[in-house]
Scaffold this motif. Structure first.
Motif, mmCIF file in Angstrom:
data_model
loop_
_atom_site.group_PDB
_atom_site.id
_atom_site.type_symbol
_atom_site.label_atom_id
_atom_site.label_comp_id
_atom_site.label_asym_id
_atom_site.label_seq_id
_atom_site.Cartn_x
_atom_site.Cartn_y
_atom_site.Cartn_z
ATOM 1 N N CYS A 304 0.865 -1.175 0.000
ATOM 2 C CA CYS A 304 0.000 0.000 0.000
ATOM 3 C C CYS A 304 0.904 1.228 0.000
ATOM 4 O O CYS A 304 1.904 1.279 0.725
ATOM 5 C CB CYS A 304 -0.893 -0.003 1.242
ATOM 6 N N GLU A 365 -6.378 -1.957 3.699
ATOM 7 C CA GLU A 365 -6.433 -0.509 3.512
ATOM 8 C C GLU A 365 -6.805 0.202 4.805
ATOM 9 O O GLU A 365 -6.268 1.270 5.113
ATOM 10 C CB GLU A 365 -7.419 -0.177 2.395
ATOM 11 N N ALA A 368 -3.715 0.382 6.838
ATOM 12 C CA ALA A 368 -2.811 1.414 6.341
ATOM 13 C C ALA A 368 -3.253 2.794 6.818
ATOM 14 O O ALA A 368 -2.422 3.639 7.164
ATOM 15 C CB ALA A 368 -2.753 1.368 4.813
ATOM 16 N N ARG A 391 -5.064 2.357 -2.731
ATOM 17 C CA ARG A 391 -5.640 1.014 -2.605
ATOM 18 C C ARG A 391 -4.535 -0.042 -2.555
ATOM 19 O O ARG A 391 -3.404 0.212 -2.944
ATOM 20 C CB ARG A 391 -6.568 0.733 -3.790
ATOM 21 N N LEU A 392 -4.887 -1.212 -2.071
ATOM 22 C CA LEU A 392 -3.935 -2.312 -1.964
ATOM 23 C C LEU A 392 -3.439 -2.714 -3.347
ATOM 24 O O LEU A 392 -4.221 -2.871 -4.284
ATOM 25 C CB LEU A 392 -4.599 -3.514 -1.277
ATOM 26 N N SER A 402 -1.649 2.271 -6.996
ATOM 27 C CA SER A 402 -1.773 2.642 -5.590
ATOM 28 C C SER A 402 -1.159 4.012 -5.332
ATOM 29 O O SER A 402 -1.691 4.819 -4.558
ATOM 30 C CB SER A 402 -1.093 1.590 -4.702
ATOM 31 N N ASP A 424 -8.228 7.785 2.678
ATOM 32 C CA ASP A 424 -7.951 6.701 1.742
ATOM 33 C C ASP A 424 -8.741 6.953 0.464
ATOM 34 O O ASP A 424 -9.797 7.587 0.476
ATOM 35 C CB ASP A 424 -8.304 5.341 2.337
#
Length: 531
Positions: A304, A365, A368, A391-392, A402, A424
């Motif tokens: 990530c 996510e 993260a 995003r992953l 990402s 995110d």
């Protein structure tokens, strides 16, 4: 020739000194290579790599220490808060396993010692040079300590401790606090600044004697400079002024320290540029990403990307701003590196990017985001920043996506005027799309059309408030009472305005496509500077 390990336990203990760590139970030789720092959690399975140092938080009995030694396997040492409960059985277990038991002073926090050990492991000063080598700041500090018969610290321009000598326990509590935190406490910095000592230090090319009236031992300080540039300073805890011979020794040492700091800065700049180039290659994806990831030691699966950028700062000087960005990025690299050994961070332009490997737990996510929020909580208010989370990425081929996600989430936060926030990409997806659409509209020099344009023209010509009326109506989802309250008019007045705007613009409020079209135009164009 005997080749000693890169970062031996003995070397670390010598550099830290007995002020911080002391050997409570020795396995014999202390030349074991130290590879990392780990924190003991009784709820997790204890899996220590060879050469690790285990911080045994909460362990206080001889029985528990013996159990840890037996389970620590190939570790270099186990750290326990003083006083350490050591008996013959613990000593025997230390010899059997080859794992040292180290006592940590009660004045130090676990966070401090973890940061201290990791910073030492990250430095090039642990290459086991000859004790008299000028290429080692700790060796220089110890040599100067012997010459001056007083404990010494070497500090940078921001009063961060770069190295220190032994015998710090002979100084005062303020010096011990400085060594433990690797930073002069803010209250002492303010006191020295208020009394003009820093100005005196940086203007003088000779050592200065500083008398302290707060019960602390006095100091002799010497600026470390290269030409007119101040690189740092040397501080000696003394009870009386140095003799002329010792002042000359201090001045001569300052010149050697200056060369070392310049060499270290050049090396750090080169290393940072290389890391930034390699991380940029990883973030771009493509055929070279795998090689760059391998050279960086970055994981290649389930990654990530975090994009972090300072949102504040009072410095108008470009050099100060760049220095702030680099310190912020260094802090981010330390934070993600503590979470996962195969994480990496580097400054690319004004944005600090981090590539964070995540376990396959189903909420990568969200984890993260928690990592980013934890980091901002730790560095604020020293570094006020925003972080976008991408995003992953299942593999390196998806890292570029990402990174783009993280950039777009960060841009949304900037557009909002946020500070100290984390977003995110999935949470701000629509706002990011609107910003992308705004870019397209601006690039093609498009202008409002249809009913929205007619309303803008009418408001501009007659000073009416039809566009705010329409916006309030759409925002309130057609609730006239709520919408009229937003624009502070009576509901009947609001209904009259609504009737007028439909007549003037030709907008059919019953048509969902028409409502969507005018809503998007209002979001993209706004109402400022169009006519």
């Amino acid at each position: 020739m005997i080749v000693r390990p890169r970062a031996s336990l003995r070397r670390i203990l010598e550099d830290l000194g007995s002020t911080v760590l002391d050997v409570a139970a020795s396995p014999g030789e202390l030349d074991t290579e130290v590879t990392g720092v780990h924190i003991y959690d009784p709820l997790d399975e204890l899996l220590l790599p060879e050469g690790g140092i285990l911080l045994a938080v909460g362990v206080d009995s001889a029985e528990r220490i013996r159990a840890l030694l037996a389970a620590a396997g190939p570790a270099a040492g186990v750290v326990v808060k003083q006083p350490v409960d050591v008996d013959d059985l613990v000593r025997a277990e230390a010899r059997r396993t080859g794992v040292a038991v180290l006592g940590l002073t009660r004045a130090a926090s676990w966070a401090q010692v973890a940061a201290l050990l990791r910073s030492l492991l990250a430095e090039g000063d642990l290459t086991e040079p000859d004790e008299t080598s000028p290429d080692n700041l700790f060796s220089l500090a110890n040599a100067l300590c012997a010459l001056l018969d007083a404990p010494v610290t070497i500090e940078d321009r921001s009063s961060r401790v770069l190295a220190y000598s032994g015998r710090q326990d002979e100084a005062d509590p303020g010096r011990v606090e400085t060594v433990l935190g690797r930073q002069v406490p803010e209250r002492y910095q303010l006191m020295l600044q208020r009394r003009g000592f820093f100005r005196q230090l940086y203007q003088s090319r000779e050592p200065i004697y500083i008398e302290l009236d707060d019960g602390s031992i006095n100091r002799t300080a010497m600026a470390v400079r290269s030409g007119d540039e101040i690189l740092g300073s040397i501080w000696v805890a003394v009870r009386e002024p140095l003799s002329g011979q010792r002042q000359r020794a201090l001045a001569d040492t300052a010149k050697i320290v200056a060369l070392q700091l310049l060499r270290r800065r050049a090396g750090a700049d080169t290393s940072r540029r290389l890391r930034a180039d390699l991380l940029s290659t990883v973030l771009a994806g493509g055929r070279d990403a795998a090689e760059a990831a391998g050279r960086l030691g970055v994981a290649s699966e389930r990654l990530c990307v975090l994009a972090a950028q300072l949102s504040g700062g009072s410095h108008t000087d470009a050099a100060h701003r760049e220095s702030d960005r680099q310190r912020f990025c260094d802090a981010l690299a330390l934070h993600v590196g503590a979470i996962h050994p195969m994480a990496a961070a580097a400054l690319v332009g004004s944005v600090a990017y981090a590539v964070l490997p995540l376990h396959a737990a189903g909420d990568e996510e969200a984890r993260a985001v928690r990592v980013a929020e934890s980091f901002l909580a730790r560095v604020g208010p020293r570094h006020v920043a925003n972080i976008g989370v991408g995003r992953l990425a299942r593999d390196l081929a998806e890292v570029a996506r990402s990174r783009a996600d993280a950039d777009r989430a960060l841009r949304v936060l900037r557009a909002r005027g946020s500070s100290g926030a984390v977003a995110d990409y999935t949470g701000v997806h629509f706002e990011a799309l609107l910003l992308q659409l705004s870019d397209l509209v601006k690039a093609e020099e498009q202008v409002p059309t249809g009913p929205y344009r007619r309303l803008l023209e009418h408001d501009a010509e007659h000073g009416s408030e039809l566009v705010p009326t329409l916006r309030a109506y759409l925002d309130a989802f057609g609730d006239v009472n709520a919408a009229s309250a937003r624009v502070h008019v009576h509901a009947n007045t609001f209904r009259y305005r609504l009737k007028r705007l439909t007549e003037i613009s030709g907008l059919d409020l019953a048509d969902p496509d028409a409502r969507l079209a005018v809503t998007l135009q209002m979001r993209i164009f706004g109402r400022q500077g169009l006519f």
